[in-house]
Design an enzyme around this catalytic site. Structure first.
Site, PDB file in Angstrom:
ATOM      1  N   CYS A 218       0.832  -1.211   0.000  1.00 54.75           N
ATOM      2  CA  CYS A 218       0.000   0.000   0.000  1.00 54.75           C
ATOM      3  C   CYS A 218       0.867   1.262   0.000  1.00 54.75           C
ATOM      4  O   CYS A 218       1.606   1.513   0.952  1.00 54.75           O
ATOM      5  CB  CYS A 218      -0.909  -0.051   1.238  1.00 54.75           C
ATOM      6  SG  CYS A 218      -1.712   1.495   1.647  1.00 54.75           S
TER       7      CYS A 218
ATOM      8  N   CYS B 215       0.211   3.670   2.853  1.00 55.45           N
ATOM      9  CA  CYS B 215       0.717   3.063   4.097  1.00 55.45           C
ATOM     10  C   CYS B 215       2.219   3.308   4.226  1.00 55.45           C
ATOM     11  O   CYS B 215       2.712   3.661   5.303  1.00 55.45           O
ATOM     12  CB  CYS B 215       0.449   1.552   4.123  1.00 55.45           C
ATOM     13  SG  CYS B 215      -1.294   1.095   4.095  1.00 55.45           S
TER      14      CYS B 215
END
Length: 143
Positions: free
Chosen positions: A68, A71
């Site tokens: 991600c 992230c």
């Protein structure tokens, strides 16, 4: 003197320590490592509930995955903000790719998702990457 329960970020034993505004030193009674360690702790199915239920300080959970982009962008911010809250808040991470059951259990629909727990109860949930100010505000609201 009032005491608070702190879960050791190293061995996950519960420590009852005097409640203070700040701490110069605080070590785990079991493993002797510092309770002032602010590095986010990786949790899994075996220790998640134990940490959430036994922490008298807010627990800030970052549900994330290694693939991600947001992230990855937020990880250093999460680590830096954690340094400001020794024994005030516990910062933990749950890798939803490695632990898909955890993501399903907590209804994680997008990542990153931050969930704030206090006294074992979910208090707030925010999806998407946060900048340092917004993350600090989220933590401060839970103190």
């Amino acid at each position: 003197m009032e005491k608070i329960n702190i879960v050791c970020p190293h061995c996950f034993k519960i420590n009852a320590i005097p409640k203070k505004d700040s701490y110069a030193k605080a070590n785990c009674g079991s493993c002797k490592n510092s309770l002032l360690d602010t590095n986010p702790v990786e949790l899994d199915e075996s220790n998640f509930d134990h940490v959430i239920v036994n922490s008298d300080i807010p627990v800030i959970v970052d549900f994330w995955a290694p693939w991600c982009g947001p992230c990855k962008m937020m990880a250093p911010i999460f680590n830096d903000v954690a340094k400001k809250y020794p024994l005030k808040a516990l910062f933990v991470k749950v890798n939803t790719e490695a632990l898909p059951n955890m993501g399903a259990r907590f209804g994680i629909r997008s990542i990153p998702t931050l969930v704030v727990y206090k006294n074992g109860v979910e208090k707030q949930r925010v999806s998407g990457a946060l900048d340092p100010l917004r993350l600090s505000n989220l933590v401060n609201e839970s103190l």
